[in-house]
Design a protein around this motif. Structure first.
Motif, short mmCIF file in Angstrom:
data_model
loop_
_atom_site.label_atom_id
_atom_site.label_comp_id
_atom_site.label_asym_id
_atom_site.label_seq_id
_atom_site.Cartn_x
_atom_site.Cartn_y
_atom_site.Cartn_z
N GLN A 107 67.98 51.68 17.17
CA GLN A 107 68.03 52.04 15.75
C GLN A 107 66.91 51.37 14.95
O GLN A 107 66.61 51.79 13.83
CB GLN A 107 69.39 51.67 15.14
CG GLN A 107 70.53 52.52 15.70
CD GLN A 107 71.85 52.13 15.08
OE1 GLN A 107 72.50 51.19 15.50
NE2 GLN A 107 72.26 52.86 14.04
N CYS A 141 77.53 56.07 10.94
CA CYS A 141 76.41 55.43 11.65
C CYS A 141 75.29 55.18 10.65
O CYS A 141 74.98 56.06 9.85
CB CYS A 141 75.94 56.35 12.78
SG CYS A 141 74.57 55.67 13.72
N LEU A 142 74.67 54.00 10.73
CA LEU A 142 73.57 53.68 9.82
C LEU A 142 72.39 54.62 10.01
O LEU A 142 71.56 54.77 9.12
CB LEU A 142 73.12 52.22 10.03
CG LEU A 142 74.13 51.14 9.62
CD1 LEU A 142 73.65 49.76 10.05
CD2 LEU A 142 74.40 51.17 8.12
N HIS A 151 80.62 52.75 20.44
CA HIS A 151 79.64 53.43 19.60
C HIS A 151 78.22 52.86 19.84
O HIS A 151 77.26 53.61 20.01
CB HIS A 151 80.05 53.26 18.13
CG HIS A 151 79.11 53.83 17.12
ND1 HIS A 151 79.46 54.84 16.25
CD2 HIS A 151 77.82 53.54 16.82
CE1 HIS A 151 78.44 55.15 15.47
NE2 HIS A 151 77.42 54.37 15.79
N GLU A 152 78.12 51.52 19.90
CA GLU A 152 76.81 50.89 20.09
C GLU A 152 76.29 51.11 21.52
O GLU A 152 75.10 51.32 21.72
CB GLU A 152 76.88 49.39 19.77
CG GLU A 152 77.32 49.04 18.36
CD GLU A 152 76.59 49.80 17.27
OE1 GLU A 152 75.39 50.11 17.43
OE2 GLU A 152 77.22 50.11 16.24
N HIS A 160 74.58 54.30 21.76
CA HIS A 160 73.21 54.25 21.24
C HIS A 160 72.22 53.89 22.35
O HIS A 160 71.11 54.41 22.40
CB HIS A 160 73.09 53.22 20.12
CG HIS A 160 73.44 53.73 18.75
ND1 HIS A 160 72.77 54.79 18.16
CD2 HIS A 160 74.36 53.33 17.84
CE1 HIS A 160 73.29 55.02 16.95
NE2 HIS A 160 74.27 54.15 16.74
NI NI Z 1 75.49 54.04 15.03
#
Ligand code: NI
Length: 172
Positions: free
Chosen positions: A51, A94-95, A136-137, A140
């Protein structure tokens, strides 16, 4: 302290599988600090290296939001050893996909294995928000986003919504 720019969907780096970390050096310590600074600055509960444009298998999380003390984890080369059959569902965001939240269902309890910032192997069991966040991470790091868990038709609808909202942001 360095606050990094958070990449937004559909940036291709967010959809790239990250590589395993073998060196537990000063650069990795800096990367983990940047991740923590950027996560806290964005008021997030988790942030993965892709990210901020680094395709390496590291993420940070802090799901202790209501508590006064910060309680973060730096998670490197994570693996899920066991996932419960029981599922839990949570309205995830999510950012990297601002303004969108969707109900996602995932295994409720997970047993995990990862390395800490010193390369020491850690075993842990996570439940509730910590479990959701970890999964979730970890997604990624495999180039997967929470919207990839949606049913195909639903995913198309959400993708169109993202397109529209990013157009609006560009105009503003
Ligand atoms: Ni996220």
């Amino acid at each position: 302290m360095a606050i990094k720019k958070i990449l937004l969907y559909p940036d291709p780096l967010l959809q790239t599988k990250s590589t395993r970390i073998n060196r537990f050096d000063e650069d990795l310590a800096t990367l983990s600090k940047d991740l923590l600074d950027t996560m806290y600055n964005a008021d997030g509960v988790g942030l993965a290296a892709p990210q901020i444009g680094v395709n390496k298998r590291i993420f940070v999380m802090d799901c202790s939001k209501e508590e006064k003390e910060k309680d973060y984890r730096i998670v490197i080369n994570p693996e899920i050893e066991h996932a419960s059959e029981e599922l839990g569902s949570y309205n995830e965001g999510c950012l990297s996909i601002p303004g969108i939240t969707e109900e996602i269902s995932r295994p409720k309890v997970i047993k995990v294995l990862y390395q800490d910032i010193n390369g020491v192997l850690q075993r842990n069991t996570y439940d509730n928000l910590w479990s959701i966040c970890f999964q979730h991470e970890l997604d990624h790091l495999n180039g997967k986003l929470f919207i990839d868990h949606l049913r195909p038709m639903k995913k198309i609808l959400v993708k169109n919504k993202i397109k529209k909202s990013s157009k609006k942001e560009k105009k503003a």
